[in-house]
Design an enzyme around this catalytic site. Structure first.
Site, PDB file in Angstrom:
ATOM      1  CB  ILE A  49     105.391  18.412 -34.996  1.00 28.10           C
ATOM      2  CG1 ILE A  49     105.124  19.697 -35.189  1.00 28.10           C
ATOM      3  CG2 ILE A  49     104.140  17.376 -34.768  1.00 28.10           C
ATOM      4  CD1 ILE A  49     104.540  20.096 -36.653  1.00 28.10           C
ATOM      5  CE1 TYR A 191     107.865  20.110 -45.939  1.00 33.20           C
ATOM      6  CE2 TYR A 191     105.853  21.603 -46.234  1.00 33.20           C
ATOM      7  CZ  TYR A 191     106.709  20.722 -45.430  1.00 33.20           C
ATOM      8  OH  TYR A 191     106.330  20.521 -44.206  1.00 33.20           O
ATOM      9  CB  THR A 222     109.276  23.518 -35.413  1.00 31.45           C
ATOM     10  OG1 THR A 222     109.057  24.076 -36.853  1.00 31.45           O
ATOM     11  CG2 THR A 222     107.823  22.859 -34.965  1.00 31.45           C
TER      12      THR A 222
END
Length: 304
Positions: A49, A191, A222
């Site tokens: 990204i 996270y 990704t």
């Protein structure tokens, strides 16, 4: 796949994948004004990204400092019009502070800062400064870089965009989950806590006069997703978003500059609720406890 994970994917797939991006008509809606004369700083800009944001901003006229630590990936950006690759290891507090000072000295002020660099790991490890590694890269580095840029007056009328994730739905604002011990380490929950804390940082910086947004790019194809979330990639790979689709809201925010909305998660060009479950609505701590830890850890690392 465990039923909890299956339910999570099933609930959000129609919205977070390319299906949702197309269904909202975003490919047909203009982003807004171009970026001629602007200077951007994008971290984690050598892949995924971040690379799409850097290239998208450069194509629209911005001069983009694209930061990464992989020499080969940085070399691939050499010669790209409007892109200036910079090598810094943003796992290290010192490198974040040095980056802020380098940019401030080079250009004076930024129009857009994109705190994009981050990762999800399932095994505990430590950063060069001795912090849990994902805490260091996902949150502490963002704080050190941005606070130093603000101190140096390098953000001025610029905008800050923090790259979050739908993973934050899994955690309330939490201090104990930011930097877990090896014995009780959960990369997924770490996270989630880091991304939840980004919302508090955006509100802090906006209140200080540096308008900031926290955004969700959707589920994007990704390398990070392939390695950290193999189940997501295996089951939804064909409909994951492209890098350009994941970058879309960042470019839109920079072009349109809407007023920040406290506590909002920006997704597909709109300010949306940052809560999908009731358990995340009640914070475990006040935001000031998060800020105090981050400031103390920056000071600790700076002492060496």
């Amino acid at each position: 796949m465990p039923s909890k994970l299956l339910n999570f994917y099933g609930r959000f797939a129609p919205s977070f994948t390319a299906v949702g991006f197309v269904a909202r008509g975003l490919p047909l809606r203009p982003i807004g004004r171009a970026f001629e004369g602007q200077t951007w700083l994008v971290t984690g800009a050598t892949g995924g990204i971040g690379r799409s944001i850097a290239l998208g901003a450069a194509r629209r006229g911005a001069s983009v400092y694209a930061v990464g630590r992989n020499p080969e990936a940085l070399a691939a950006l050499e010669g790209v019009a409007g892109v200036k690759p910079l090598k810094f290891d943003l796992d290290r507090v010192a490198d974040n502070l040095s980056l802020a000072e380098h940019v401030a000295a080079s250009v004076g002020g930024l129009d857009v800062l994109v705190n994009n660099v981050g990762r999800l790991e399932h095994a505990y490890s430590t950063s060069p400064d001795g912090f849990e590694s994902t805490y260091a890269i996902n949150l502490l580095g963002h704080f050190a870089l941005t606070e130093r840029l603000i101190e140096l007056g390098a953000l001025g009328s610029g905008r800050i965009i923090n790259m979050a994730s739908g993973g934050l739905y899994n955690s309330a604002l939490s201090l104990r989950r930011l930097e877990q011990s090896p014995a009780r380490y959960s990369g997924v929950m770490a996270y989630a806590a880091h991304k939840r804390a980004q919302l508090a940082l955006s509100d802090r910086w906006s209140a200080q006069g540096a308008p900031a947004y926290t955004m969700h790019p959707g589920w994007v194809a990704t390398e990070g997703v392939r390695t950290a979330l193999p189940d997501l990639n295996r089951h939804l790979g064909p409909i994951l978003r492209t890098g350009a689709q994941g970058a879309d809201t960042a470019l839109w925010l920079a072009a349109r500059r809407p007023a920040p909305v406290p506590g909002a998660l920006w997704f597909d060009r709109a300010a949306r609720s940052a809560h999908a479950y009731e358990h995340s609505r009640t914070p475990e701590v006040e935001p000031e406890a998060i800020f105090a830890k981050l400031a103390a850890d920056v000071a600790k690392a700076a002492k060496g």
